[in-house]
Scaffold this active site. Sequence first.
Site, short mmCIF file in Angstrom:
data_model
loop_
_atom_site.label_atom_id
_atom_site.label_comp_id
_atom_site.label_asym_id
_atom_site.label_seq_id
_atom_site.Cartn_x
_atom_site.Cartn_y
_atom_site.Cartn_z
N GLU A 174 0.83 -1.21 0.00
CA GLU A 174 0.00 0.00 0.00
C GLU A 174 0.86 1.25 0.00
O GLU A 174 0.61 2.19 -0.75
CB GLU A 174 -0.95 -0.01 1.20
N ILE B 292 5.09 2.78 0.82
CA ILE B 292 6.48 2.68 1.27
C ILE B 292 7.02 4.10 1.26
O ILE B 292 6.74 4.88 0.34
CB ILE B 292 7.31 1.73 0.39
N TYR B 293 7.75 4.45 2.31
CA TYR B 293 8.23 5.81 2.44
C TYR B 293 9.55 5.80 3.21
O TYR B 293 9.68 5.10 4.20
CB TYR B 293 7.20 6.67 3.19
N VAL B 294 10.48 6.63 2.73
CA VAL B 294 11.74 6.87 3.44
C VAL B 294 11.87 8.38 3.58
O VAL B 294 11.63 9.13 2.61
CB VAL B 294 12.94 6.28 2.67
N GLY C 286 18.43 7.69 -1.07
CA GLY C 286 19.67 7.56 -1.82
C GLY C 286 20.69 6.63 -1.18
O GLY C 286 21.81 6.51 -1.67
N GLY D 249 15.03 2.32 0.93
CA GLY D 249 13.75 1.97 0.31
C GLY D 249 13.83 0.64 -0.42
O GLY D 249 12.93 -0.19 -0.32
N ASN E 148 5.52 10.73 -10.23
CA ASN E 148 6.65 10.36 -9.37
C ASN E 148 7.74 9.66 -10.19
O ASN E 148 7.96 8.46 -10.07
CB ASN E 148 6.15 9.48 -8.22
N TYR F 221 11.33 1.49 -9.96
CA TYR F 221 10.52 0.28 -10.14
C TYR F 221 10.87 -0.42 -11.45
O TYR F 221 10.95 -1.65 -11.50
CB TYR F 221 9.03 0.61 -10.08
#
Length: 160
Positions: free
Chosen positions: A85, A87-89, A95, A99, A126, A133
């Site tokens: 659902e 994913i966040y860093v 970098g 992630g 994005n 991806y």
Amino acid sequence: MQNTLTIRKATEDDVSLVLSFIKKLAVYEKMNDEVVATEASLHDSLFKHRAAEVLIGEVSGEPVGFALFFQTFSTFLGTPTLYLEDIYVDEDKRGHGYGKAMMQEVARIANDRGSKRLEWVCLDWNAPSIAFYKRIGAVALDEWVRFRLEGDALESFIST
């Protein structure tokens, strides 16, 4: 300073942390006015009903990101799948491969559970995420159109 990422499952004590990551993600996605989740709703959904699971990424004990996923099912494959659902860093921690490592952990969990597929969506603007991806071998499902019923439309449909 050690830059090794540690990934752990979220616990009930992490509800406020999870909500803070959700709010940061919403700001990044320019959707912060859409967050209505509360600590109570997350606690019930994640730990009472077990509707989803959360991983927390930490560097030197400092939380730097999260991944929220849940099990789905593919009728065509006849097997379970996992849906990522969110994913966040944190922006200042990007970098460093955090992630990617978190996404690999979700993929490992999917594989360990017999899932034949890991799916997610990405906002079309994005570009950095889309490029990532594609680099990892993910395929965009451009022929699929995503639909949603919510709010008044959901209520209206139910009552027709």
